[in-house]
Motif scaffolding. Structure first.
Motif, short mmCIF file in Angstrom:
data_model
loop_
_atom_site.label_atom_id
_atom_site.label_comp_id
_atom_site.label_asym_id
_atom_site.label_seq_id
_atom_site.Cartn_x
_atom_site.Cartn_y
_atom_site.Cartn_z
N THR A 1 34.31 36.43 37.78
CA THR A 1 34.02 36.32 36.34
C THR A 1 32.75 37.06 35.96
O THR A 1 32.68 37.70 34.93
N HIS A 2 31.72 36.93 36.80
CA HIS A 2 30.43 37.49 36.38
C HIS A 2 29.97 38.64 37.27
O HIS A 2 28.79 38.86 37.46
N LEU A 3 30.93 39.36 37.83
CA LEU A 3 30.57 40.49 38.67
C LEU A 3 29.94 41.60 37.84
O LEU A 3 30.25 41.78 36.68
N LYS A 4 29.05 42.35 38.48
CA LYS A 4 28.45 43.50 37.79
C LYS A 4 29.51 44.58 37.64
O LYS A 4 30.42 44.69 38.48
N PRO A 5 29.41 45.42 36.61
CA PRO A 5 30.41 46.47 36.39
C PRO A 5 30.70 47.30 37.63
O PRO A 5 31.85 47.61 37.93
N ARG A 6 29.66 47.63 38.39
CA ARG A 6 29.88 48.48 39.55
C ARG A 6 30.71 47.76 40.61
O ARG A 6 31.57 48.36 41.27
N GLU A 7 30.46 46.49 40.76
CA GLU A 7 31.23 45.71 41.74
C GLU A 7 32.69 45.60 41.31
O GLU A 7 33.61 45.69 42.12
N LEU A 8 32.87 45.39 39.99
CA LEU A 8 34.23 45.28 39.46
C LEU A 8 34.99 46.57 39.68
O LEU A 8 36.17 46.56 40.03
N ALA A 9 34.30 47.69 39.46
CA ALA A 9 34.95 48.99 39.61
C ALA A 9 35.50 49.16 41.02
O ALA A 9 36.52 49.82 41.23
N LYS A 10 34.81 48.57 42.00
CA LYS A 10 35.29 48.66 43.38
C LYS A 10 36.60 47.90 43.56
O LYS A 10 37.42 48.24 44.40
N LEU A 11 36.76 46.83 42.79
CA LEU A 11 37.98 46.03 42.92
C LEU A 11 39.16 46.67 42.19
O LEU A 11 40.29 46.62 42.63
#
Lengths: 325, 332
Positions: free
Chosen positions: A78-88
Motif C-alpha cells: 500500500t505505501h511502497l515508494k514509487p521506485r519500489e512499486l515500479a520494480k513490481l
C-alpha cells in the motif's frame, strides 16, 4: 501463508476535487486466490478501474488511497515508494488496458516493446530476450511470431495488438494479471479468442487474473468468482455459478434482467429506473436506494453492510441481513 | 399468414440494387481501393426494423450511410419509395432528405458542444424552414417530452448530460422532421447496460407511435435479437445472409452467421461450453479481399469452388443466403 495472490482489505480511494471529496472506492475488500480468474463487474463510474489503479499504484492526482491495505503475496504494498512499486509492475503484477492502440508506443516495433520489459526486470542478453519474446508471441497465439517482432502497432489488427499487450504483461510470468475491459474494443469472434487465451494462461501458467468488465456475458463465460460493484462499493460477491443461479442483490438482478437474452423474445426490456447517482451527492442510506424496486424506509437512512448469505456469497442489502433471501 | 406473405403485402420503402461503395486508398494510385460495399441487394420494408450486423470493418456503417446518400455510391441504384434517388441533384433530393435521418454511435461526438439542447433539436427544423418562431419552440418542447428530456433542460449544453441523455437528444433531433426512415448507427454501444435498455425501449415505443422504419446497425447480436424483425449479416462488404430474426438465430444457413452466434458470451455460466467452435484468424483486408467467396479464408467448410467463384444468391422462403454450401443442405 495464505494462498491468496492478492488481498485488498477495506480499501478506500478518494479523489480530492475542488467540488468535494469523491469516494471512488469505498471500503472494498477483495481476495484473489492463486490460479483463478476473478471478475469485477459494474457500470461506468462504479470504481472497478479505480480499484485496479490503486493496486497498481497508478492513481493520478488528485486521487489517493486513504485507508486500507493491499497485500501482494502477503506483502503490504500500500505505501511502497514509487521506485519500489515500479520494480513490481511488470514482474509481479501487470495490467492490460481496454484500447490496445493507445497503450502501445506507435514509433517502436512491438517486439522491442516486449523485449524492454524483460531487459528492465531481468539480467539477460538481447539475443536471449528476443528469443523469449518470440516464444511468448507463440504462446499467446500471434501467427508468424518472428515476422511480427518487427511490426509496428499500426500494422496489426485490434485482436493482434491485444495479444501483444497480453504478451508484454505475461512475459515475466507475473503472479497477477489485471485486465481492464480487455475485449470491449474487439469484435465478438476476436473477443471469444482472447477469452479462450485467458483461460489457457490461467491453466498453463497458474497466473491469477482480475478481469474488469461491464459485460455479464464475459463474466459468465470465464470467471471463477465475481464481485459486482456500484458507486465504489461491492454490492454482491459470489462464485460465478452461485451468483447467476442465486442472485440476491436487487442491482445484480436488475443488471441481469436488462440484458437482452438470446433465448427469449420479449416486447420490452426490463430497466433499472433513473441514472447512477453523482458520487458527490450519494444518497444518505443505501447507495442504490434511489433506483431500487424493493427499497424500504430503512434503506433511505441506513447503510447496509455485506451480509453473508452462504459461504462465499455476500450481499450488501438489508433483504439478506438474516442470511437468506 | 406466413411471414413471406406479410412481407409481400408490405411495401419496400428503400431498395438497393447492386450497390457499390469504394474508397480510394492513396491518391494518385488509382488501382487501390477499399471495397467497403460490394454488390449489395437489399430491401427495407415500410415499418420494419432491419438490423445490419457484422464485425468492425465489414462495411455496415458505410452501407447505412450510402443508402441515405451521406456517401455517394460508386455503382448501383437506390430507390426510395419507388423513386430513384441515386443521382438526384441536391435541390431535388431535399424533400427526400427530410424523410431519412440518422442517429450516431457516439453521443459525445455527434452533438455540437457549443449549441444548447434547444438549438440542437431545432436545427433541422430551421434548416428546412418548417415552422414560425412560436410553432418552433412548441415542436421542440414536444420532442423533448417525447424522448424524456425535461423541458427545463432546454438551455443546457451537451456536456451537462450523461451518455444516455445525450443519445436521447440525438434521437429527438432525428425525429424533428417526422422522418419515415431512421438509420440507427450503433445507437447503444457506447452506453451502460442499464441505460442501454432504456434507450432500446424508447426506440421501440417511437417506432410504434410513428410507424418508423429502422435500419439498425449493430455488432451486438443480443440487442439485435431484441429489436429487429429481420437481420442482414455482412462480411467484408458483402451480404452473407438475410432472414427473419427468430429463424436466422435458430437455424443459420451461412457458416459465418453460425460462428458469429457461437461467439457471443452468454450471461449464464450453465451454458458455458468448454469446447466451442471458434472462428480462427482475423478479418482479411478489404483492400485486397479474397477472391470468390470473401469468407473462404476463414471458413472451415471451404472447398475449391469457394475461392474461385462468388457464391450465387439463393433464396429459400424469405431467407436469402450467399453461400456455395449452405448449412441446411448438409442436414437434408
Amino acid at each position: 501463508m495464505s494462498e491468496n495472490v492478492l488481498e485488498i482489505k477495506h480499501l478506500k480511494t478518494q479523489f480530492f476535487t475542488r467540488k468535494g471529496v469523491l469516494p471512488a472506492v469505498d471500503d472494498v475488500s477483495i481476495e484473489i486466490p492463486a490460479g483463478k480468474i476473478v471478475g469485477i463487474v459494474g457500470e461506468s463510474g462504479c470504481g472497478k478501474s479505480m480499484t485496479a489503479m490503486s493496486v497498481m499504484g497508478l492513481l493520478r492526482h488528485p486521487g489517493r488511497v486513504v485507508s486500507g491495505e493491499i497485500l501482494l503475496c502477503g506483502r503490504d504494498i500500500t505505501h511502497l515508494k514509487p521506485r519500489e512499486l515500479a520494480k513490481l509492475r511488470g514482474k509481479e503484477m501487470s495490467m492490460i488496458f481496454q484500447e490496445p492502440m493507445t497503450s502501445l508506443n506507435p514509433v517502436t516495433t512491438v517486439g522491442k516493446q516486449v523485449e524492454e520489459t524483460i531487459l528492465l526486470h531481468e539480467s539477460c542478453s538481447r539475443e536471449e530476450a528476443k528469443k523469449r519474446v518470440i516464444q511468448i508471441f507463440n504462446e499467446v497465439g500471434i501467427p508468424e511470431a518472428e515476422k511480427r517482432f518487427d511490426s509496428y502497432p499500426h500494422q496489426l489488427s485490434g485482436g493482434l495488438r491485444q495479444r501483444v499487450m497480453i504478451a508484454m504483461a505475461m512475459v515475466c510470468r507475473p503472479k497477477l494479471l489485471i485486465a481492464d475491459e480487455p475485449t470491449t474494443a474487439l469484435d465478438v469472434t476476436i473477443e471469444a479468442q482472447i477469452l479462450e487465451l485467458f483461460k489457457r494462461l490461467r491453466d498453463e501458467t497458474g497466473t491469477s487474473i482480475i478481469l474488469i468488465t461491464h459485460n455479464m456475458g464475459v463474466v459468465a463465460e470465464v470467471c471463477d468468482y465475481v464481485y459486482v460493484m456500484y458507486t465504489g462499493q461491492v454490492m454482491e460477491q459470489a462464485e460465478t455459478f452461485e451468483l447467476f443461479a442465486n442472485t440476491c442483490h436487487p442491482y445484480t438482478k436488475g443488471l441481469l434482467r436488462s440484458i437482452p437474452k438470446l433465448s427469449e423474445k420479449v416486447d420490452r426490456l426490463y430497466t433499472i429506473r433513473g441514472v447512477v447517482p453523482n458520487l458527490l451527492h450519494l444518497p444518505e442510506g443505501c447507495n442504490f436506494c434511489t433506483r431500487c424496486d424493493e427499497c424500504q424506509k430503512r434503506c433511505l437512512k441506513e447503510q447496509p453492510e455485506l451480509y453473508e448469505v452462504k459461504e462465499g456469497h455476500k450481499v450488501r442489502c438489508f433483504l439478506c441481513e438474516k442470511g437468506g433471501a | 399468414m406466413s411471414l413471406a406473405e406479410v412481407n409481400k403485402e408490405r411495401k419496400a420503402l428503400l431498395t438497393a440494387e447492386h450497390l457499390y461503395k469504394e474508397f480510394p486508398v492513396e491518391e494518385g494510385k488509382k488501382k487501390e481501393a477499399v471495397h467497403a460495399v460490394t454488390d449489395v441487394n437489399l430491401s427495407l420494408m415500410e415499418g420494419e426494423t432491419l438490423a445490419l450486423v457484422g464485425e468492425s470493418g465489414c462495411g455496415k456503417s458505410t452501407l447505412g450511410k450510402t443508402l441515405i446518400r451521406l456517401y455517394d455510391s460508386d455503382g448501383g441504384k437506390i430507390l426510395f419509395d419507388g423513386t430513384d434517388i441515386t443521382h438526384m441533384k441536391e435541390r431535388e433530393f431535399a424533400p427526400f432528405r427530410t424523410q431519412m435521418q440518422i442517429i450516431f454511435q457516439d453521443p459525445y461526438a455527434s452533438l455540437n458542444p457549443r449549441m444548447n439542447v434547444f438549438q440542437i433539436i431545432s436545427e433541422p427544423l430551421r434548416t428546412h424552414h418548417r415552422y414560425s418562431k412560436e410553432e418552433l419552440s412548441e415542436r421542440v418542447y414536444q420532442l423533448m417530452d417525447e424522448v424524456g428530456i425535461a423541458r427545463e433542460f432546454a438551455n443546457r449544453y451537451p456536456h451537462q448530460f450523461s451518455g444516455g441523455q445525450r443519445q436521447r437528444i440525438g434521437i429527438a433531433r432525428a425525429l424533428a422532421l417526422n422522418p419515415r426512415l431512421i438509420v440507427c448507427d450503433e445507437p447503444v454501444s457506447a452506453l451502460d447496460v442499464s441505460i442501454q435498455s432504456q434507450v432500446l425501449n424508447l426506440l421501440k415505443d417511437l417506432q410504434e407511435a410513428y410507424q418508423l422504419t429502422y435500419l439498425f446497425i449493430s455488432h451486438d447480436l443480443s440487442v439485435v435479437k431484441f429489436i429487429a424483425d429481420r437481420v442482414c449479416v455482412m462480411f467484408l462488404g458483402m451480404i452473407c445472409e438475410i432472414g427473419a430474426t427468430e429463424e436466422l438465430y435458430e437455424n443459420p444457413l451461412h457458416p459465418y452467421t453460425r460462428f458469429l452466434l457461437n461467439a457471443i458470451p452468454l450471461a449464464d455460466p450453465a451454458l458455458r461450453s468448454e469446447k466451442k467452435t471458434l472462428l480462427q484468424g482475423d478479418i482479411p483486408s478489404p483492400v485486397n479481399p479474397p477472391s470468390g467467396c470473401r469468407f473462404h479464408t476463414r471458413c472451415p467448410y471451404a472447398k475449391d469452388i469457394c475461392s474461385r467463384e462468388t457464391p450465387p444468391c439463393r433464396t429459400c422462403g424469405d431467407r436469402i443466403v450467399y453461400c456455395h454450401f449452405p448449412l441446411g443442405e448438409e442436414r437434408s
